[in-house]
Design a protein around this motif. Structure first.
Motif, PDB file in Angstrom:
ATOM      1  N   ILE A   1       0.881  -1.173   0.000  1.00 47.09           N
ATOM      2  CA  ILE A   1       0.000   0.000   0.000  1.00 47.09           C
ATOM      3  C   ILE A   1       0.913   1.217   0.000  1.00 47.09           C
ATOM      4  CG2 ILE A   1      -1.679   1.312   1.356  1.00 47.09           C
ATOM      5  CD1 ILE A   1      -2.880  -1.419   2.207  1.00 47.09           C
ATOM      6  N   THR A   2       0.873   1.948  -1.121  1.00 43.48           N
ATOM      7  CA  THR A   2       1.796   3.071  -1.302  1.00 43.48           C
ATOM      8  C   THR A   2       1.072   4.398  -1.194  1.00 43.48           C
ATOM      9  OG1 THR A   2       1.411   2.814  -3.678  1.00 43.48           O
ATOM     10  CG2 THR A   2       3.452   1.889  -2.801  1.00 43.48           C
ATOM     11  N   GLN A   3       1.878   5.444  -0.974  1.00 44.60           N
ATOM     12  CA  GLN A   3       1.374   6.815  -1.047  1.00 44.60           C
ATOM     13  C   GLN A   3       2.041   7.471  -2.240  1.00 44.60           C
ATOM     14  OE1 GLN A   3       1.528   8.711   2.750  1.00 44.60           O
ATOM     15  NE2 GLN A   3       0.586   6.967   3.721  1.00 44.60           N
ATOM     16  N   LEU A   4       1.533   8.640  -2.622  1.00 40.55           N
ATOM     17  CA  LEU A   4       2.064   9.262  -3.834  1.00 40.55           C
ATOM     18  C   LEU A   4       3.505   9.735  -3.690  1.00 40.55           C
ATOM     19  CD1 LEU A   4       1.825  12.614  -3.399  1.00 40.55           C
ATOM     20  CD2 LEU A   4      -0.577  12.063  -3.655  1.00 40.55           C
TER      21      LEU A   4
ATOM     22  N   ASN B   1       5.817   7.698  -2.605  1.00 44.90           N
ATOM     23  CA  ASN B   1       6.649   6.508  -2.835  1.00 44.90           C
ATOM     24  C   ASN B   1       6.877   6.320  -4.327  1.00 44.90           C
ATOM     25  OD1 ASN B   1       4.601   5.089  -0.355  1.00 44.90           O
ATOM     26  ND2 ASN B   1       6.765   5.523  -0.026  1.00 44.90           N
ATOM     27  N   VAL B   2       8.112   6.439  -4.743  1.00 46.19           N
ATOM     28  CA  VAL B   2       8.415   6.236  -6.155  1.00 46.19           C
ATOM     29  C   VAL B   2       8.635   4.742  -6.389  1.00 46.19           C
ATOM     30  CG1 VAL B   2      10.030   6.768  -8.033  1.00 46.19           C
ATOM     31  CG2 VAL B   2       9.403   8.536  -6.366  1.00 46.19           C
ATOM     32  N   VAL B   3       7.765   4.160  -7.216  1.00 47.33           N
ATOM     33  CA  VAL B   3       7.868   2.731  -7.507  1.00 47.33           C
ATOM     34  C   VAL B   3       8.289   2.590  -8.972  1.00 47.33           C
ATOM     35  CG1 VAL B   3       6.702   0.500  -7.413  1.00 47.33           C
ATOM     36  CG2 VAL B   3       6.016   2.320  -5.834  1.00 47.33           C
ATOM     37  N   ASP B   4       9.588   2.481  -9.171  1.00 47.74           N
ATOM     38  CA  ASP B   4      10.109   2.407 -10.539  1.00 47.74           C
ATOM     39  C   ASP B   4      10.667   1.006 -10.819  1.00 47.74           C
ATOM     40  OD1 ASP B   4      12.428   2.349  -9.076  1.00 47.74           O
ATOM     41  OD2 ASP B   4      13.129   4.330  -9.713  1.00 47.74           O
ATOM     42  N   GLU B   5      11.295   0.864 -11.966  1.00 44.50           N
ATOM     43  CA  GLU B   5      11.824  -0.433 -12.396  1.00 44.50           C
ATOM     44  C   GLU B   5      12.773  -1.020 -11.354  1.00 44.50           C
ATOM     45  OE1 GLU B   5      13.809  -0.215 -16.150  1.00 44.50           O
ATOM     46  OE2 GLU B   5      14.263  -2.368 -16.155  1.00 44.50           O
TER      47      GLU B   5
ATOM     48  N   PHE C   1      -1.330   8.335 -10.268  1.00 50.37           N
ATOM     49  CA  PHE C   1      -0.407   7.200 -10.129  1.00 50.37           C
ATOM     50  C   PHE C   1       0.901   7.450 -10.880  1.00 50.37           C
ATOM     51  CE2 PHE C   1      -3.912   6.347 -13.087  1.00 50.37           C
ATOM     52  CZ  PHE C   1      -3.217   6.299 -14.295  1.00 50.37           C
ATOM     53  N   ASN C   2       1.252   8.731 -11.026  1.00 47.01           N
ATOM     54  CA  ASN C   2       2.498   9.080 -11.714  1.00 47.01           C
ATOM     55  C   ASN C   2       3.736   8.679 -10.923  1.00 47.01           C
ATOM     56  OD1 ASN C   2       1.154  11.510 -10.302  1.00 47.01           O
ATOM     57  ND2 ASN C   2       3.336  11.977 -10.253  1.00 47.01           N
ATOM     58  N   ASN C   3       3.547   8.298  -9.668  1.00 48.01           N
ATOM     59  CA  ASN C   3       4.674   7.813  -8.844  1.00 48.01           C
ATOM     60  C   ASN C   3       5.025   6.357  -9.151  1.00 48.01           C
ATOM     61  OD1 ASN C   3       2.012   7.420  -7.573  1.00 48.01           O
ATOM     62  ND2 ASN C   3       3.120   6.423  -5.923  1.00 48.01           N
ATOM     63  N   ILE C   4       4.194   5.700  -9.952  1.00 41.04           N
ATOM     64  CA  ILE C   4       4.420   4.274 -10.242  1.00 41.04           C
ATOM     65  C   ILE C   4       4.700   4.081 -11.731  1.00 41.04           C
ATOM     66  CG2 ILE C   4       3.352   1.963 -10.159  1.00 41.04           C
ATOM     67  CD1 ILE C   4       1.526   3.131  -7.894  1.00 41.04           C
ATOM     68  N   ASP C   5       5.684   3.259 -12.048  1.00 36.59           N
ATOM     69  CA  ASP C   5       5.955   2.923 -13.450  1.00 36.59           C
ATOM     70  C   ASP C   5       4.960   1.829 -13.862  1.00 36.59           C
ATOM     71  OD1 ASP C   5       6.884   1.979 -15.888  1.00 36.59           O
ATOM     72  OD2 ASP C   5       8.986   2.389 -15.387  1.00 36.59           O
TER      73      ASP C   5
ATOM     74  N   PRO D   1      -3.872  14.558 -15.267  1.00 34.55           N
ATOM     75  CA  PRO D   1      -2.854  13.756 -14.565  1.00 34.55           C
ATOM     76  C   PRO D   1      -1.466  14.214 -15.021  1.00 34.55           C
ATOM     77  CG  PRO D   1      -3.840  12.493 -16.359  1.00 34.55           C
ATOM     78  CD  PRO D   1      -4.551  13.823 -16.330  1.00 34.55           C
ATOM     79  N   LEU D   2      -0.441  13.884 -14.260  1.00 32.98           N
ATOM     80  CA  LEU D   2       0.926  14.176 -14.707  1.00 32.98           C
ATOM     81  C   LEU D   2       1.399  13.048 -15.615  1.00 32.98           C
ATOM     82  CD1 LEU D   2       3.606  15.705 -14.722  1.00 32.98           C
ATOM     83  CD2 LEU D   2       4.214  14.500 -12.606  1.00 32.98           C
ATOM     84  N   THR D   3       1.693  13.406 -16.859  1.00 37.51           N
ATOM     85  CA  THR D   3       2.230  12.444 -17.835  1.00 37.51           C
ATOM     86  C   THR D   3       3.330  13.166 -18.603  1.00 37.51           C
ATOM     87  OG1 THR D   3       0.726  13.169 -19.592  1.00 37.51           O
ATOM     88  CG2 THR D   3      -0.078  11.396 -18.168  1.00 37.51           C
ATOM     89  N   ALA D   4       3.992  12.442 -19.491  1.00 35.07           N
ATOM     90  CA  ALA D   4       5.027  13.071 -20.315  1.00 35.07           C
ATOM     91  C   ALA D   4       4.412  14.216 -21.123  1.00 35.07           C
ATOM     92  CB  ALA D   4       5.649  12.035 -21.234  1.00 35.07           C
ATOM     93  N   GLU D   5       3.157  14.057 -21.520  1.00 34.50           N
ATOM     94  CA  GLU D   5       2.486  15.086 -22.342  1.00 34.50           C
ATOM     95  C   GLU D   5       2.081  16.322 -21.545  1.00 34.50           C
ATOM     96  OE1 GLU D   5      -1.074  14.108 -24.655  1.00 34.50           O
ATOM     97  OE2 GLU D   5      -0.162  12.156 -25.026  1.00 34.50           O
ATOM     98  N   THR D   6       1.724  16.128 -20.278  1.00 32.58           N
ATOM     99  CA  THR D   6       1.198  17.270 -19.516  1.00 32.58           C
ATOM    100  C   THR D   6       2.278  18.007 -18.723  1.00 32.58           C
ATOM    101  OG1 THR D   6       0.636  15.918 -17.579  1.00 32.58           O
ATOM    102  CG2 THR D   6      -1.088  16.188 -19.262  1.00 32.58           C
ATOM    103  N   LYS D   7       3.480  17.436 -18.656  1.00 26.82           N
ATOM    104  CA  LYS D   7       4.564  18.107 -17.924  1.00 26.82           C
ATOM    105  C   LYS D   7       4.829  19.488 -18.549  1.00 26.82           C
ATOM    106  CE  LYS D   7       8.957  17.678 -15.883  1.00 26.82           C
ATOM    107  NZ  LYS D   7      10.324  17.765 -16.291  1.00 26.82           N
ATOM    108  N   HIS D   8       4.892  20.503 -17.707  1.00 27.25           N
ATOM    109  CA  HIS D   8       5.122  21.886 -18.143  1.00 27.25           C
ATOM    110  C   HIS D   8       4.131  22.342 -19.211  1.00 27.25           C
ATOM    111  CE1 HIS D   8       9.458  22.515 -16.443  1.00 27.25           C
ATOM    112  NE2 HIS D   8       8.591  22.099 -15.543  1.00 27.25           N
TER     113      HIS D   8
END
Ligand code: NAP
Ligand code: GLV
Ligand code: GLV
Length: 321
Positions: free
Chosen positions: A51-54, A56-60, A79-83, A210-217
């Motif tokens: 059970i994670t919070q935002l 917590n970076v859950v990457d590869e 869920f941008n904190n999770i890959d 949501p935060l995605t590669a497209e919505t960044k900045h």
């Protein structure tokens, strides 16, 4: 038989842990802080669910270490904190908490909107600091909301809940998504426009993507220049959707009139100058922070874990396994 293990990265008093404890071994981090990546890696290497919070970076790298993991239940809708691709590749179910927090987060966006337009925090400081000597017609002049143009970027669950609450303020609603929502247009007399039109015409612009590669900045120097000098930006989405340095410059140079922010590019750090500006209202990422909503979210998280560990479909899946 050994019980399946559920790891909770930070103790949340609102979480019905007892429901998990009926069938599973529950381990709760004893630390009252966000775990470092190394700690997270170490603590989930042997568990079936986390059970994670935002925060917590859950990457590869983290997933590589979690060979038994079947479900990551994020205590957030974002869920941008999770890959997600990496989790899917490994057959790990990811779940989130959509819907139950939409009104609450939309309410905070409105709280920020009024705090900025009517200079509520400046007024509060003025009174507390003993500066108030008499009623005066030009003291702390703000802006009206009624009849203005509301621009929504990301009219999804929260964006629509936000729009819905404008009824009564007789506002013109503009929105921009990648896809159109005809039902929303009909129900709220909302007009679909491109991003440029939305930037140029909005008096109040609220972000709900949501935060995605497209919505960044998505909002940066160029975008702030296109906006009205009287415009107000509200961000309860994710910090990196705005180029924070460009926002500071736009606020200082009068490219826009004000901003209300709940989220920041590098939480909990923020551009130092934001704290010095009077035309900004800042809250510490509390969009869904009502007791009722956080309780509902916690139950949803627990229900998702129970479903997946019992081989059933999750209630609110992010990916498809
Ligand atoms: P949602 O229902 O998925 O809505 C997201 C909206 O953004 C959709 O309308 C989507 O429409 C649009 N969108 C996605 N990518 C886009 C793009 N590249 N360009 C333009 N529009 C785009 O999500 P939600 O439940 O409303 O939540 C939204 C976000 O709010 C979450 O992801 C989270 O980051 C944030 N949030 C923050 C707080 C807080 O505490 N401050 C609380 C809850 C949520 P299309 O797919 O048609 O583009
Ligand atoms: C909070 O920011 C969420 O995504 O639920
Ligand atoms: C202000 O308080 C007014 O009466 O107009």
């Amino acid at each position: 038989m050994n019980k399946k293990k559920v790891y909770i990265t930070r103790n949340v008093s609102l979480m019905p842990v007892e429901l998990l404890e009926k069938d599973f071994e529950v381990i709760i981090s004893p630390e009252d802080r966000t775990l470092s990546k190394e700690e997270l890696k170490e603590n989930i290497k042997d568990v079936d669910a986390v059970i994670t919070q935002l925060t917590n970076v859950v990457d590869e790298d983290v997933l590589e270490n979690a060979k038994k993991l079947k479900v990551i239940a994020n205590y957030a809708v974002g869920f941008n904190n999770i890959d997600i691709d990496e989790a899917t590749k490994r057959g790990i179910q990811v779940t989130n908490t959509p819907g139950v927090l939409s009104d609450t987060t939309a309410e905070l966006a409105w709280a920020l909107l009024f705090a900025v337009t009517r200079r509520v925090l400046e007024g509060d400081r003025y009174v507390r600091e003993g500066k108030w000597d008499a009623f005066f017609p030009t003291l702390l002049l703000g802006q009206d909301v009624t009849g203005k143009t509301l621009g929504i970027i990301g009219a999804g669950r929260i964006g629509k809940a936000f729009a819905k609450k404008s009824i009564g303020f007789d506002m013109k609603i503009l929105y921009y998504n990648r896809s159109r929502d005809y039902e929303f247009e009909n129900d709220y007399n909302a007009k679909y426009v491109d991003k440029e039109t939305l930037l140029k015409e909005s008096d109040i612009l609220s972000l709900h993507v949501p935060l995605t590669a497209e919505t960044k900045h998505m909002l940066g120097k160029k975008e702030f220049k296109m906006m009205k000098k009287t415009a107000i930006v509200i961000n309860t989405a994710r910090g990196p959707v705005i180029d924070e340095k460009a926002l500071v410059a736009a606020l200082k140079e009068g490219e826009i009139w004000g901003a209300g922010l709940d989220v920041y590019e590098n939480e909990p750090t923020l551009e130092e100058e934001l704290k010095q500006l009077d035309n900004v209202v800042l809250t510490p990422h509390i969009g869904s922070a009502s007791t009722e909503t956080r309780t509902k979210m916690a139950k949803m998280v627990v229900d998702n874990v129970i479903a997946v560990l019992n081989g059933k479909d999750p209630i609110t899946p992010v990916n498809h396994i």
